[in-house]
Design an enzyme around this catalytic site. Structure first.
Site, PDB file in Angstrom:
ATOM      1  N   CYS A  90      -1.926   3.614  -7.033  1.00 33.83           N
ATOM      2  CA  CYS A  90      -2.937   3.328  -6.019  1.00 33.83           C
ATOM      3  C   CYS A  90      -2.292   3.545  -4.655  1.00 33.83           C
ATOM      4  CB  CYS A  90      -3.462   1.907  -6.147  1.00 33.83           C
ATOM      5  SG  CYS A  90      -4.718   1.467  -4.924  1.00 33.83           S
ATOM      6  N   GLY A  91      -2.795   4.509  -3.886  1.00 36.38           N
ATOM      7  CA  GLY A  91      -2.193   4.848  -2.612  1.00 36.38           C
ATOM      8  C   GLY A  91      -2.425   3.807  -1.532  1.00 36.38           C
ATOM      9  N   HIS A  92      -3.696   3.420  -1.327  1.00 39.46           N
ATOM     10  CA  HIS A  92      -3.952   2.396  -0.315  1.00 39.46           C
ATOM     11  C   HIS A  92      -3.302   1.085  -0.728  1.00 39.46           C
ATOM     12  CE1 HIS A  92      -7.016   0.005  -2.504  1.00 39.46           C
ATOM     13  NE2 HIS A  92      -6.873  -0.849  -1.514  1.00 39.46           N
ATOM     14  N   HIS A 223     -12.390   8.163 -11.090  1.00 38.68           N
ATOM     15  CA  HIS A 223     -12.900   8.179  -9.731  1.00 38.68           C
ATOM     16  C   HIS A 223     -13.778   9.410  -9.487  1.00 38.68           C
ATOM     17  CE1 HIS A 223      -9.418   5.532  -9.545  1.00 38.68           C
ATOM     18  NE2 HIS A 223      -9.741   5.148  -8.329  1.00 38.68           N
ATOM     19  N   ASP A 249     -14.550   3.384  -1.626  1.00 37.41           N
ATOM     20  CA  ASP A 249     -13.308   3.065  -0.940  1.00 37.41           C
ATOM     21  C   ASP A 249     -13.522   3.085   0.569  1.00 37.41           C
ATOM     22  OD1 ASP A 249     -10.623   2.811  -0.122  1.00 37.41           O
ATOM     23  OD2 ASP A 249      -9.912   3.973  -1.839  1.00 37.41           O
ATOM     24  N   CYS A 253      -8.419   6.675   0.701  1.00 32.45           N
ATOM     25  CA  CYS A 253      -7.957   6.696  -0.690  1.00 32.45           C
ATOM     26  C   CYS A 253      -6.699   7.560  -0.832  1.00 32.45           C
ATOM     27  CB  CYS A 253      -9.045   7.185  -1.633  1.00 32.45           C
ATOM     28  SG  CYS A 253      -8.593   7.075  -3.380  1.00 32.45           S
ATOM     29  N   GLY A 254      -5.580   6.925  -1.154  1.00 34.28           N
ATOM     30  CA  GLY A 254      -4.313   7.639  -1.223  1.00 34.28           C
ATOM     31  C   GLY A 254      -4.199   8.603  -2.379  1.00 34.28           C
ATOM     32  N   THR A 255      -4.541   8.144  -3.590  1.00 33.78           N
ATOM     33  CA  THR A 255      -4.475   9.058  -4.732  1.00 33.78           C
ATOM     34  C   THR A 255      -5.601  10.083  -4.662  1.00 33.78           C
ATOM     35  OG1 THR A 255      -5.688   7.470  -6.126  1.00 33.78           O
ATOM     36  CG2 THR A 255      -3.268   7.426  -6.238  1.00 33.78           C
TER      37      THR A 255
END
Length: 333
Positions: A90-92, A223, A249, A253-255
């Site tokens: 999860c990026g964020h 997603h 989101d 969203c990082g990913t």
């Protein structure tokens, strides 16, 4: 009566929540955080549901739990929990977790200004800037990201047939670009995108199979990434990422940004050295870069750099009491 206590630190990354479980997380078995994720899913997913869903959380809630690294050269291992499940990456959540952990003294970096994180999806490297006690920016170099499939078709309620790509950035994303039956996310309300996304995700997982070629525990499309017009001059792209059952989101969203950059890279739209300014549904921004080129399962891939910021919002001691009929949370859809 059994009552479990969890000490949490709450924050948000560019608008999207992060709840770091700083105390009360379960002991997990496994040789690495990927195996520990499997143990968590088998025996402790009730913790995720209790802390993420109502009445203690909400539909957009996302969080993490820290564990000692399995490789002593790394700084920490991170388990990601949110309403959509126990994610590989999860990026964020990483940006928020790093900000919380550093500002609250939960991590002492082996190298100041840098961290090495073990995640279920693989090693993630972090660089951060700090002013006094405040973490101003966090930049992660994500796991290898690649375009999994192009020009898949699926029937969408109201819109008709859509064509989409699927890319991996730590999770699998269906990326829906503007086309004949979809002029762009700016033309639709968030609740419309959410209702369509639930159907599309189910239909895509029924029609196609998505499995990471190097880690079979990472499987399934989780997603939906809708794209459209940007809000600010100078931005590269904008998205609305659907996750869980009702969430869009609030961050870029990082990913999802990693997956989007991998898609553009494979199609020749993004090259090393070019900056990718990605907007969220609410207009917050991540800065994306290509930190390296590689391959995954014989397909061209990138190592995406994602930079953003997070703010701590408060401390939260949460009880999960077995006498509470809603101890394991609920959703109202």
């Amino acid at each position: 009566m059994a009552r479990k206590t969890f000490f949490c630190i709450d924050a948000h990354t560019c608008g999207n929540p992060v709840r770091l479980v700083a105390g009360g997380g379960p002991m997990l078995q496994g040789a690495n955080i990927s195996e520990k994720r499997q143990h968590f899913l088998r025996e402790f997913d009730w913790i995720r549901k209790g802390l993420m869903f109502e009445p203690r959380g909400h539909d957009m809630m996302s969080g993490s739990i820290l564990y000692p690294p399995d490789d002593p050269s790394n700084d920490i291992a991170v388990l990601y929990i949110e309403t959509s499940g126990c994610l590989p990456m999860c990026g964020h959540g990483t940006i928020g977790t790093v900000t919380i952990a550093l500002e609250e003294g939960l991590i002492t970096p082996k190298t100041p200004g840098r961290l090495r994180l073990e995640t279920p999806a693989g090693l993630v490297k972090v660089a951060y800037t700090q002013e006094g006690k405040k973490i101003k920016t966090v930049k992660l170099t994500n796991v290898a990201s690649y375009l999994e499939a192009e020009a898949l078709t699926i029937e969408c309620p109201d819109l008709g047939e859509l064509t989409l790509d699927v890319a991996y950035g730590g999770n699998f994303y269906a990326i829906i670009d503007p086309q004949q039956h979809f002029p762009g996310l700016q033309e639709f309300t968030a609740d419309k995108l959410i209702s369509w996304s639930r159907v599309l995700r189910a239909r895509l997982n029924e029609k196609y199979s998505f499995v990471h070629p190097e880690n079979e525990t990472i499987r399934g499309l989780s997603h939906i990434l809708w794209t459209g017009d940007t809000l600010q001059p100078g931005s590269t792209a904008r998205n609305a990422v659907f996750y869980g059952d009702k969430a869009i989101d609030r961050s870029p969203c990082g990913t999802g940004t990693s997956a989007r950059m991998a898609q553009w890279y494979t199609k020749g739209l993004l090259k090393p050295g070019q900056e990718f300014i990605h907007e969220s549904y609410i207009g917050s921004i991540f800065k994306g870069t290509i930190e390296g080129e590689t391959s995954v399962g014989g397909k061209p891939a990138i190592l995406p750099g994602i930079e953003g910021w997070a703010m701590i919002t408060g401390l939260n001691t949460i009880y999960l009491d077995d006498e509470d009929p809603y101890v394991h949370g609920f959703q109202v859809i």
